[in-house]
Design an enzyme around this catalytic site. Structure first.
Site, PDB file in Angstrom:
ATOM      1  N   ARG A  71       0.860  -1.184   0.000  1.00  0.00           N
ATOM      2  CA  ARG A  71       0.000   0.000   0.000  1.00  0.00           C
ATOM      3  C   ARG A  71       0.897   1.236   0.000  1.00  0.00           C
ATOM      4  O   ARG A  71       2.098   1.136   0.155  1.00  0.00           O
ATOM      5  CB  ARG A  71      -0.989   0.007   1.174  1.00  0.00           C
ATOM      6  CG  ARG A  71      -0.498  -0.554   2.434  1.00  0.00           C
ATOM      7  CD  ARG A  71      -0.006   0.326   3.565  1.00  0.00           C
ATOM      8  NE  ARG A  71      -0.103   1.735   3.457  1.00  0.00           N
ATOM      9  CZ  ARG A  71       0.930   2.541   3.609  1.00  0.00           C
ATOM     10  NH1 ARG A  71       2.150   2.072   3.805  1.00  0.00           N
ATOM     11  NH2 ARG A  71       0.776   3.834   3.561  1.00  0.00           N
ATOM     12  N   ARG A 116      -7.609  -0.314  -6.672  1.00  0.00           N
ATOM     13  CA  ARG A 116      -7.879   0.810  -5.757  1.00  0.00           C
ATOM     14  C   ARG A 116      -8.030   2.082  -6.600  1.00  0.00           C
ATOM     15  O   ARG A 116      -7.216   2.325  -7.492  1.00  0.00           O
ATOM     16  CB  ARG A 116      -6.741   0.967  -4.731  1.00  0.00           C
ATOM     17  CG  ARG A 116      -6.626  -0.233  -3.790  1.00  0.00           C
ATOM     18  CD  ARG A 116      -5.696   0.041  -2.628  1.00  0.00           C
ATOM     19  NE  ARG A 116      -6.285   0.935  -1.649  1.00  0.00           N
ATOM     20  CZ  ARG A 116      -5.628   1.462  -0.621  1.00  0.00           C
ATOM     21  NH1 ARG A 116      -4.336   1.186  -0.453  1.00  0.00           N
ATOM     22  NH2 ARG A 116      -6.226   2.259   0.239  1.00  0.00           N
ATOM     23  N   GLN A 144      -1.981   2.903   9.897  1.00  0.00           N
ATOM     24  CA  GLN A 144      -0.696   2.945   9.177  1.00  0.00           C
ATOM     25  C   GLN A 144       0.357   3.755   9.946  1.00  0.00           C
ATOM     26  O   GLN A 144       1.553   3.521   9.804  1.00  0.00           O
ATOM     27  CB  GLN A 144      -0.870   3.564   7.783  1.00  0.00           C
ATOM     28  CG  GLN A 144      -1.643   2.717   6.808  1.00  0.00           C
ATOM     29  CD  GLN A 144      -3.109   3.067   6.798  1.00  0.00           C
ATOM     30  OE1 GLN A 144      -3.661   3.505   7.804  1.00  0.00           O
ATOM     31  NE2 GLN A 144      -3.765   2.900   5.669  1.00  0.00           N
ATOM     32  N   ASP A 149      -2.033  10.963  -2.322  1.00  0.00           N
ATOM     33  CA  ASP A 149      -2.424   9.897  -3.250  1.00  0.00           C
ATOM     34  C   ASP A 149      -2.744  10.456  -4.615  1.00  0.00           C
ATOM     35  O   ASP A 149      -2.644   9.762  -5.625  1.00  0.00           O
ATOM     36  CB  ASP A 149      -3.610   9.119  -2.691  1.00  0.00           C
ATOM     37  CG  ASP A 149      -3.146   8.297  -1.501  1.00  0.00           C
ATOM     38  OD1 ASP A 149      -3.107   8.844  -0.390  1.00  0.00           O
ATOM     39  OD2 ASP A 149      -2.771   7.129  -1.706  1.00  0.00           O
ATOM     40  N   ASN A 201      -5.401  12.545   0.401  1.00  0.00           N
ATOM     41  CA  ASN A 201      -4.467  11.749   1.197  1.00  0.00           C
ATOM     42  C   ASN A 201      -5.289  11.013   2.257  1.00  0.00           C
ATOM     43  O   ASN A 201      -6.517  11.164   2.325  1.00  0.00           O
ATOM     44  CB  ASN A 201      -3.402  12.644   1.834  1.00  0.00           C
ATOM     45  CG  ASN A 201      -2.277  11.824   2.458  1.00  0.00           C
ATOM     46  OD1 ASN A 201      -1.733  10.912   1.826  1.00  0.00           O
ATOM     47  ND2 ASN A 201      -1.926  12.106   3.703  1.00  0.00           N
ATOM     48  N   LYS A 202      -4.617  10.234   3.058  1.00  0.00           N
ATOM     49  CA  LYS A 202      -5.297   9.401   4.055  1.00  0.00           C
ATOM     50  C   LYS A 202      -6.307  10.193   4.867  1.00  0.00           C
ATOM     51  O   LYS A 202      -6.055  11.335   5.247  1.00  0.00           O
ATOM     52  CB  LYS A 202      -4.226   8.789   4.980  1.00  0.00           C
ATOM     53  CG  LYS A 202      -4.724   7.860   6.056  1.00  0.00           C
ATOM     54  CD  LYS A 202      -5.647   6.780   5.554  1.00  0.00           C
ATOM     55  CE  LYS A 202      -5.054   5.937   4.448  1.00  0.00           C
ATOM     56  NZ  LYS A 202      -6.066   5.112   3.742  1.00  0.00           N
TER      57      LYS A 202
HETATM   58  O1  MRU Z   1      -4.573   3.467   2.128  1.00  0.00           O
HETATM   59  P1  MRU Z   1      -3.076   3.650   2.030  1.00  0.00           P
HETATM   60  O2  MRU Z   1      -2.345   3.129   3.206  1.00  0.00           O
HETATM   61  O3  MRU Z   1      -2.546   3.126   0.728  1.00  0.00           O
HETATM   62  O4  MRU Z   1      -2.898   5.231   2.026  1.00  0.00           O
HETATM   63  C1  MRU Z   1      -1.611   5.766   2.010  1.00  0.00           C
HETATM   64  C2  MRU Z   1      -1.565   7.245   2.047  1.00  0.00           C
HETATM   65  O5  MRU Z   1      -2.566   7.923   2.141  1.00  0.00           O
HETATM   66  C3  MRU Z   1      -0.209   7.873   1.865  1.00  0.00           C
HETATM   67  O6  MRU Z   1      -0.093   9.050   2.599  1.00  0.00           O
HETATM   68  C4  MRU Z   1       0.013   8.178   0.369  1.00  0.00           C
HETATM   69  O7  MRU Z   1      -0.253   7.045  -0.398  1.00  0.00           O
HETATM   70  C5  MRU Z   1       1.360   8.681   0.081  1.00  0.00           C
HETATM   71  S1  MRU Z   1       2.566   7.411   0.171  1.00  0.00           S
HETATM   72  C6  MRU Z   1       4.057   8.077  -0.225  1.00  0.00           C
END
Ligand code: MRU
Length: 356
Positions: A57, A100, A206, A247, A257-258
């Site tokens: 991920r 995704r 995470q 993202d 982003n997350k």
């Molecule tokens: O759902 P995830 O764990 O894939 O989400 C990750 C994030 O939101 C990260 O901050 C993003 O992908 C940047 S990773 C360099």
């Protein structure tokens, strides 16, 4: 830009995604921090499943894994004719694409290889296969190089002191080093990172499971907090800057982003704290005008109903968006591998892509 450090001077961690002829090798991130285990994926379906279940991920890591998924197809297909090969190739492309929806790196990497295949359609099949594998490897190698550059650019603009981050945009989320991870590691080497605040990042944790693990592994001084503590820590004057990954950054500078990033951005504004995102060119989607157009993934309600495998709520309805969108007005700057983009973002992102 003078690159003062090499990757191996910044982290003791191996690459998170690698390719070995007939297998994609990943660190199974669902097992961390309890167990560090690499897994070998032997089919396109296994790669797609690993992306969907978040064994691998993080936007750039997903992109590299998908590219290697196509390499795996090229190396293992039994197709004898070019037509048969192309049919299987498009199937693999669609299978990986559907895993995704939010991180644009996935589509960027798959389209880069698809474009190359279509451009070289007249070449012999063996040559097309070779091109796919070498392009996937290039995507992975370039990711490490981009992170190294962002690390150095970021360290130039972030203030010395205490930094807060959310989720994991570290080495695990990329091929190696991380986006945010590279900035933190360069700052740590320079002695300007006094403390890292790590948000635990519910529901998938995470921050707690992955960021705390990998930054502690590399000796970065950190404190873990639950997400709802971030505002209080800012109010106490304990945060000098916030850096998060992305993202998908779009043409006006809005970015996904997350989930929880938007909350932090608003709080940062209230407390006068600089707020940066770190994103390679492969995360920037100039085809979308504003953040409203970014597709936001909704994940399984079980992620919210449970924590660390334990049931924490009755069987009720759940809303579980995996990402949120932060409007560009909250951003101090975007740290990219081509330099730092400052406001006005729409104009300066356009310039960045013209220069590229
Ligand atoms: O759902 P995830 O764990 O894939 O989400 C990750 C994030 O939101 C990260 O901050 C993003 O992908 C940047 S990773 C360099």
């Amino acid at each position: 830009m003078e690159l003062r450090y090499k990757p191996e001077e910044l982290t003791g961690l191996p690459r998170s995604v690698e390719y070995g002829e007939d297998r994609v090798i990943i660190i199974d991130q669902t097992l961390l921090p309890g167990e560090f285990k690499t897994v070998e994926l032997r089919t396109v379906d296994e790669v797609a499943e690993a992306i969907m279940t978040m064994k691998v991920r993080g936007a750039p890591a997903i992109g590299a894994a998908a590219a290697f998924g196509l390499a795996l197809y090229a190396d293992t297909t039994k197709a004898k004719t070019k037509d048969e090969f192309m049919e299987g190739f498009y199937w693999a492309y669609e299978r990986l694409r559907s895993t995704r929806p939010t991180a644009v790196n996935l589509f960027w990497a798959l389209n880069r290889i698809k474009g190359l295949v279509e451009e070289n359609f007249e070449s012999p099949l063996g040559e097309i296969k070779r091109l796919i594998v070498s392009e996937a490897q290039k995507i992975a190698d370039e990711d490490v190089e981009a992170n190294l550059r962002m690390g150095h650019y970021g360290a130039e603009v972030l203030p010395e002191g205490k930094i807060l981050t959310h989720c994991n945009a570290g080495s695990l989320a990329t091929v190696q080093l991380g986006t945010v991870g590279a900035v933190l590691r360069v700052m740590h080497r320079d002695g300007t990172l006094k403390l890292l605040w790590v948000d635990e990042t519910r529901p998938v944790l995470q921050g707690a499971r992955l960021s705390a693990w990998e930054y502690h592994y590399d000796g970065i001084p950190l404190k873990l907090i639950t997400d709802n503590m971030a505002g209080f820590v800012m109010q106490q004057g304990e945060v000098d800057a916030i850096i998060v990954g992305a993202d998908r950054v779009v043409a006006n500078g809005d970015f996904a982003n997350k989930i929880g990033t938007y909350t932090l951005a608003v709080l940062a504004r209230e407390h006068g704290i600089p707020f940066f995102t770190v994103a390679p060119i492969s995360t920037i989607d100039m085809n979308l005008k504003s953040g409203k157009e970014i597709p936001i993934e909704e994940r399984n309600p079980e992620e919210v109903l449970t924590c660390g495998g334990c049931r924490i709520a009755p069987d009720v309805d759940v809303y579980n968006p995996a990402f949120d969108v932060t409007p560009h007005k909250y951003l101090t700057g975007i740290i990219t591998d081509q330099g730092v983009v400052w406001p006005p973002f729409e104009r300066n992102l356009k310039r960045l892509f013209k220069r590229e």
